[in-house]
Write a protein that holds these residues in place. Sequence first.
Motif, PDB file in Angstrom:
ATOM      1  N   MET A 129     -13.435  25.844  -0.486  1.00 55.24           N
ATOM      2  CA  MET A 129     -13.931  25.346   0.703  1.00 55.24           C
ATOM      3  C   MET A 129     -15.015  24.236   0.813  1.00 55.24           C
ATOM      4  SD  MET A 129     -12.863  27.322   2.812  1.00 55.24           S
ATOM      5  CE  MET A 129     -14.120  27.124   4.180  1.00 55.24           C
ATOM      6  N   ILE A 130     -14.878  23.036   1.416  1.00 48.80           N
ATOM      7  CA  ILE A 130     -15.510  21.837   1.442  1.00 48.80           C
ATOM      8  C   ILE A 130     -16.472  21.649   2.426  1.00 48.80           C
ATOM      9  CG2 ILE A 130     -15.307  19.388   1.283  1.00 48.80           C
ATOM     10  CD1 ILE A 130     -12.472  19.730   0.017  1.00 48.80           C
ATOM     11  N   ALA A 131     -17.667  21.466   2.182  1.00 51.56           N
ATOM     12  CA  ALA A 131     -18.751  21.585   3.359  1.00 51.56           C
ATOM     13  C   ALA A 131     -19.507  20.053   3.269  1.00 51.56           C
ATOM     14  CB  ALA A 131     -20.006  22.634   3.143  1.00 51.56           C
ATOM     15  N   VAL A 132     -19.530  19.620   4.592  1.00 52.30           N
ATOM     16  CA  VAL A 132     -19.985  18.449   4.835  1.00 52.30           C
ATOM     17  C   VAL A 132     -21.545  18.468   4.337  1.00 52.30           C
ATOM     18  CG1 VAL A 132     -21.065  16.679   6.555  1.00 52.30           C
ATOM     19  CG2 VAL A 132     -18.738  17.845   6.990  1.00 52.30           C
ATOM     20  N   GLU A 133     -22.177  17.235   3.447  1.00 48.32           N
ATOM     21  CA  GLU A 133     -23.409  17.220   3.019  1.00 48.32           C
ATOM     22  C   GLU A 133     -24.100  16.056   3.754  1.00 48.32           C
ATOM     23  OE1 GLU A 133     -23.539  16.443  -1.167  1.00 48.32           O
ATOM     24  OE2 GLU A 133     -22.055  18.377  -1.537  1.00 48.32           O
ATOM     25  N   SER A 134     -25.143  16.383   3.983  1.00 48.51           N
ATOM     26  CA  SER A 134     -26.447  15.505   4.714  1.00 48.51           C
ATOM     27  C   SER A 134     -26.658  14.133   3.936  1.00 48.51           C
ATOM     28  CB  SER A 134     -27.710  16.018   5.150  1.00 48.51           C
ATOM     29  OG  SER A 134     -28.304  15.142   5.966  1.00 48.51           O
TER      30      SER A 134
ATOM     31  N   VAL B 134     -20.702 -10.626   0.924  1.00 50.16           N
ATOM     32  CA  VAL B 134     -21.825  -9.918   1.628  1.00 50.16           C
ATOM     33  C   VAL B 134     -20.881  -8.702   2.428  1.00 50.16           C
ATOM     34  CG1 VAL B 134     -23.198  -9.996   3.721  1.00 50.16           C
ATOM     35  CG2 VAL B 134     -23.041 -12.041   2.360  1.00 50.16           C
ATOM     36  N   LEU B 135     -19.687  -9.117   2.775  1.00 50.31           N
ATOM     37  CA  LEU B 135     -18.894  -8.007   3.388  1.00 50.31           C
ATOM     38  C   LEU B 135     -18.547  -6.744   2.495  1.00 50.31           C
ATOM     39  CD1 LEU B 135     -17.287  -6.930   5.780  1.00 50.31           C
ATOM     40  CD2 LEU B 135     -15.321  -8.090   5.091  1.00 50.31           C
ATOM     41  N   ALA B 136     -18.428  -7.231   1.330  1.00 46.88           N
ATOM     42  CA  ALA B 136     -17.801  -5.932   0.066  1.00 46.88           C
ATOM     43  C   ALA B 136     -19.142  -5.410  -0.249  1.00 46.88           C
ATOM     44  CB  ALA B 136     -17.437  -6.998  -0.969  1.00 46.88           C
ATOM     45  N   PHE B 137     -20.462  -6.029  -0.006  1.00 48.60           N
ATOM     46  CA  PHE B 137     -21.801  -5.230  -0.159  1.00 48.60           C
ATOM     47  C   PHE B 137     -21.919  -4.020   0.683  1.00 48.60           C
ATOM     48  CE2 PHE B 137     -26.196  -4.182   0.462  1.00 48.60           C
ATOM     49  CZ  PHE B 137     -26.501  -3.740  -0.876  1.00 48.60           C
ATOM     50  N   ALA B 138     -21.591  -4.356   2.159  1.00 57.32           N
ATOM     51  CA  ALA B 138     -21.626  -3.418   3.210  1.00 57.32           C
ATOM     52  C   ALA B 138     -20.639  -2.364   3.118  1.00 57.32           C
ATOM     53  CB  ALA B 138     -21.638  -4.177   4.523  1.00 57.32           C
ATOM     54  N   ALA B 139     -19.137  -3.018   2.863  1.00 56.20           N
ATOM     55  CA  ALA B 139     -18.003  -1.884   2.784  1.00 56.20           C
ATOM     56  C   ALA B 139     -18.106  -1.107   1.686  1.00 56.20           C
ATOM     57  CB  ALA B 139     -16.863  -2.886   2.644  1.00 56.20           C
ATOM     58  N   ALA B 140     -18.612  -1.533   0.495  1.00 55.63           N
ATOM     59  CA  ALA B 140     -18.661  -0.724  -0.714  1.00 55.63           C
ATOM     60  C   ALA B 140     -19.711   0.494  -0.349  1.00 55.63           C
ATOM     61  CB  ALA B 140     -19.494  -1.238  -1.768  1.00 55.63           C
ATOM     62  N   HIS B 141     -20.865   0.001   0.378  1.00 59.07           N
ATOM     63  CA  HIS B 141     -21.731   1.477   0.366  1.00 59.07           C
ATOM     64  C   HIS B 141     -21.129   2.355   1.572  1.00 59.07           C
ATOM     65  CE1 HIS B 141     -24.438  -0.994  -1.959  1.00 59.07           C
ATOM     66  NE2 HIS B 141     -25.054   0.120  -2.028  1.00 59.07           N
ATOM     67  N   PHE B 142     -20.420   1.777   2.557  1.00 51.43           N
ATOM     68  CA  PHE B 142     -19.813   2.508   3.565  1.00 51.43           C
ATOM     69  C   PHE B 142     -18.686   3.533   2.949  1.00 51.43           C
ATOM     70  CE2 PHE B 142     -16.212   3.217   6.451  1.00 51.43           C
ATOM     71  CZ  PHE B 142     -16.592   4.309   7.187  1.00 51.43           C
ATOM     72  N   VAL B 143     -18.176   2.813   2.096  1.00 49.95           N
ATOM     73  CA  VAL B 143     -17.114   3.632   1.431  1.00 49.95           C
ATOM     74  C   VAL B 143     -17.679   5.012   0.731  1.00 49.95           C
ATOM     75  CG1 VAL B 143     -15.011   4.033  -0.117  1.00 49.95           C
ATOM     76  CG2 VAL B 143     -15.165   1.852   1.775  1.00 49.95           C
ATOM     77  N   ALA B 144     -18.516   4.480  -0.330  1.00 52.02           N
ATOM     78  CA  ALA B 144     -19.204   5.694  -1.116  1.00 52.02           C
ATOM     79  C   ALA B 144     -20.001   6.574  -0.239  1.00 52.02           C
ATOM     80  CB  ALA B 144     -20.071   4.572  -1.847  1.00 52.02           C
ATOM     81  N   MET B 145     -20.799   6.278   0.532  1.00 48.87           N
ATOM     82  CA  MET B 145     -21.370   7.158   1.261  1.00 48.87           C
ATOM     83  C   MET B 145     -20.575   8.099   2.298  1.00 48.87           C
ATOM     84  SD  MET B 145     -24.647   4.651   2.272  1.00 48.87           S
ATOM     85  CE  MET B 145     -25.761   5.974   3.079  1.00 48.87           C
ATOM     86  N   PHE B 146     -19.247   7.667   2.593  1.00 50.11           N
ATOM     87  CA  PHE B 146     -18.405   8.359   3.395  1.00 50.11           C
ATOM     88  C   PHE B 146     -18.106   9.362   2.617  1.00 50.11           C
ATOM     89  CE2 PHE B 146     -14.388   8.915   5.609  1.00 50.11           C
ATOM     90  CZ  PHE B 146     -14.741   9.394   7.028  1.00 50.11           C
ATOM     91  N   GLY B 147     -17.704   9.033   1.185  1.00 43.41           N
ATOM     92  CA  GLY B 147     -17.429  10.179   0.278  1.00 43.41           C
ATOM     93  C   GLY B 147     -18.560  11.259  -0.263  1.00 43.41           C
ATOM     94  N   TRP B 148     -19.689  10.659  -0.181  1.00 46.28           N
ATOM     95  CA  TRP B 148     -20.729  11.531  -0.670  1.00 46.28           C
ATOM     96  C   TRP B 148     -21.086  12.654   0.233  1.00 46.28           C
ATOM     97  CZ3 TRP B 148     -24.915   7.043  -1.747  1.00 46.28           C
ATOM     98  CH2 TRP B 148     -24.233   6.360  -2.937  1.00 46.28           C
TER      99      TRP B 148
ATOM    100  N   ASN C  57     -18.647  14.098   2.193  1.00 48.30           N
ATOM    101  CA  ASN C  57     -17.720  14.892   2.051  1.00 48.30           C
ATOM    102  C   ASN C  57     -16.853  14.782   3.418  1.00 48.30           C
ATOM    103  OD1 ASN C  57     -17.381  15.851  -0.582  1.00 48.30           O
ATOM    104  ND2 ASN C  57     -18.732  17.573   0.072  1.00 48.30           N
ATOM    105  N   LEU C  58     -17.352  13.882   4.250  1.00 41.80           N
ATOM    106  CA  LEU C  58     -16.835  13.719   5.525  1.00 41.80           C
ATOM    107  C   LEU C  58     -15.316  13.143   5.565  1.00 41.80           C
ATOM    108  CD1 LEU C  58     -19.648  12.032   7.727  1.00 41.80           C
ATOM    109  CD2 LEU C  58     -18.343  14.083   8.265  1.00 41.80           C
ATOM    110  N   ASP C  59     -14.844  12.302   4.469  1.00 43.00           N
ATOM    111  CA  ASP C  59     -13.680  11.790   4.309  1.00 43.00           C
ATOM    112  C   ASP C  59     -12.593  13.044   3.993  1.00 43.00           C
ATOM    113  OD1 ASP C  59     -14.680  12.774   1.817  1.00 43.00           O
ATOM    114  OD2 ASP C  59     -14.133  10.859   0.656  1.00 43.00           O
ATOM    115  N   MET C  60     -13.078  13.886   3.228  1.00 43.37           N
ATOM    116  CA  MET C  60     -12.115  15.257   3.200  1.00 43.37           C
ATOM    117  C   MET C  60     -11.987  16.123   4.358  1.00 43.37           C
ATOM    118  SD  MET C  60     -11.088  15.364  -0.056  1.00 43.37           S
ATOM    119  CE  MET C  60     -10.606  16.808  -0.637  1.00 43.37           C
ATOM    120  N   VAL C  61     -13.185  16.134   4.917  1.00 40.31           N
ATOM    121  CA  VAL C  61     -12.970  17.231   6.266  1.00 40.31           C
ATOM    122  C   VAL C  61     -12.304  16.410   7.135  1.00 40.31           C
ATOM    123  CG1 VAL C  61     -14.471  17.873   8.168  1.00 40.31           C
ATOM    124  CG2 VAL C  61     -15.557  18.167   5.631  1.00 40.31           C
TER     125      VAL C  61
END
Length: 526
Positions: free
Chosen positions: A72-77, A360-374, A376-380
């Motif tokens: 079971m995978i739950a979304v984390e705040s 600059v774009l990569a900095f923003a994209a890197a954090h979006f991708v990482a935080m999306f994974g942190w 668990n919204l990606d899995m959900v």
Amino acid sequence: MADDASSVDTETDTPASDRSLSSRLLAAVERTGNALPEPVTLFFIFIGLTMLISLIVSALGVSVEHPRTGEMIAVESLFSGENIQRLFTDMADTFADFPPLGLVLVVMLGIGVADKSGFIGAALGSFMRAVPNALLTMAIVFTGIMSNMAVDAGYVVVIPLGALLFYGAGRHPLAGLAAAFAGVSAGFSANLLPSALDVLLASFTEPAAQIMAPDYAVTALANYYFIAALVPVFVIAGWVVTDYVVEPYLGDYEPPEDLEDDMDTSEESSALEKKGLRWGALSMLAIVAAASLLVIPENGALRGPEGGFEPAYEAIVGLMVVIFFVPGLVYGIVTEQITKDKDVTDMMSETMSDLGVYIVLAFAAAHFVAMFGWSNLDMVVAITGAGVLETLESSIGLSGIPLIIVFILVSAFINLFVGSASAKWAIMGPTFVPMLMLMGYSPELTQAAYRVGDSFTNILTPLLPYFPLIIVFAQRYDKKAGIGSIVAVMLPYSIVFGVVSTLVLAIWIFFGIPLGPEAPLFIDTP
């Protein structure tokens, strides 16, 4: 810009129905596009929305069952103490570990020397001038497609040269511009050789695939067979559209009175440039031959312990640097563009400076991708989306080719508003790659479908970074040219390129043809 387009529409010989269609399309795209912020700002907005959504969804206790493990995978705040701490303590690592960043910077060091020394522009110009008039259109489209190896060089070199060559041949220069623009931009994902784009997209696709299968690897050659097959298809399609649709639409060309006085039509390479091209080409062939000796023999340095090609795939980035750097260096020395080592350093520095916006774009994209994974919204989202698609598959039969076509159309529509291929794929990849993996579609197939949708609408949107430059090129030959006139001539290319590339991918799927070396169409459900 809108005023320019309107004036052109009312004063050309274009039928009223066509003017009305192009004007309505232009107005809708321009209004919507102007309402959107810059891609960098978009990513920060996405980060904020992701944080807010994670807070709400986690408070609701939403969770899903992993179809492979049963976990079971739950979304984390993302507002939790742990994630807030991770955001600030790992900020530098999150940016530095962003897969596309290092790859793009390294590849562009080599391409930058070839570009800034003039080797790429001279090579493209020499090739196109050597082509007979009967093959001129196909040569321009082909050269435009191949110029994507040097990323943006085609926009600056091939497009104005296409217009100039058509003008010199007594044909409408805007038709030559349109043919070149179609090759460079609508055929953006096609090429006979791997390019920086292959490296970039694969670097996004692999971590997205690893959401479902941690050991899954996606190489830079993941779509090579497919994109190579698109080249002759696009060349023929571009020739037909140019010669039988666009040129008749434009009619006879009457140059402005001042055009011949201020235009330099003497595009012949100087003796020094020709000498530089010869030595540059010979050095490139020598590098390719040397690289082949590292790959072809079973005991080559770039072969695996059991003779596999995995090390060669991983070495593509390094090889591309050398393949572009050495000819650029040789050409620069012969033509005296490079007289001391500082010149090379300056060329590399200028290339890195040109990539400032990307960093600059990569900095923003890197954090979006990482935080999306942190969160668990990606899995959900992937698991839920796969469930929805599976429901559609069982209820209305949406699967296989129709499903891929829907995905292509979604990508093409988003491309009208977000021009950066990497920016869109950074957003779409982590969602759609795992989602379609759960339905048995390989990450390589999802990436190929995305590339189709990402290309053929490039030439219709004023949000393309080079669109204003195209208008400037066009106004050299037609002072009244504006956004509407460019969109009007490019619309047939967009429709035809979209149809034929989707059809080629459908054929690929129907016959089960691999997309690249060790790149299947379908996989076992993770």
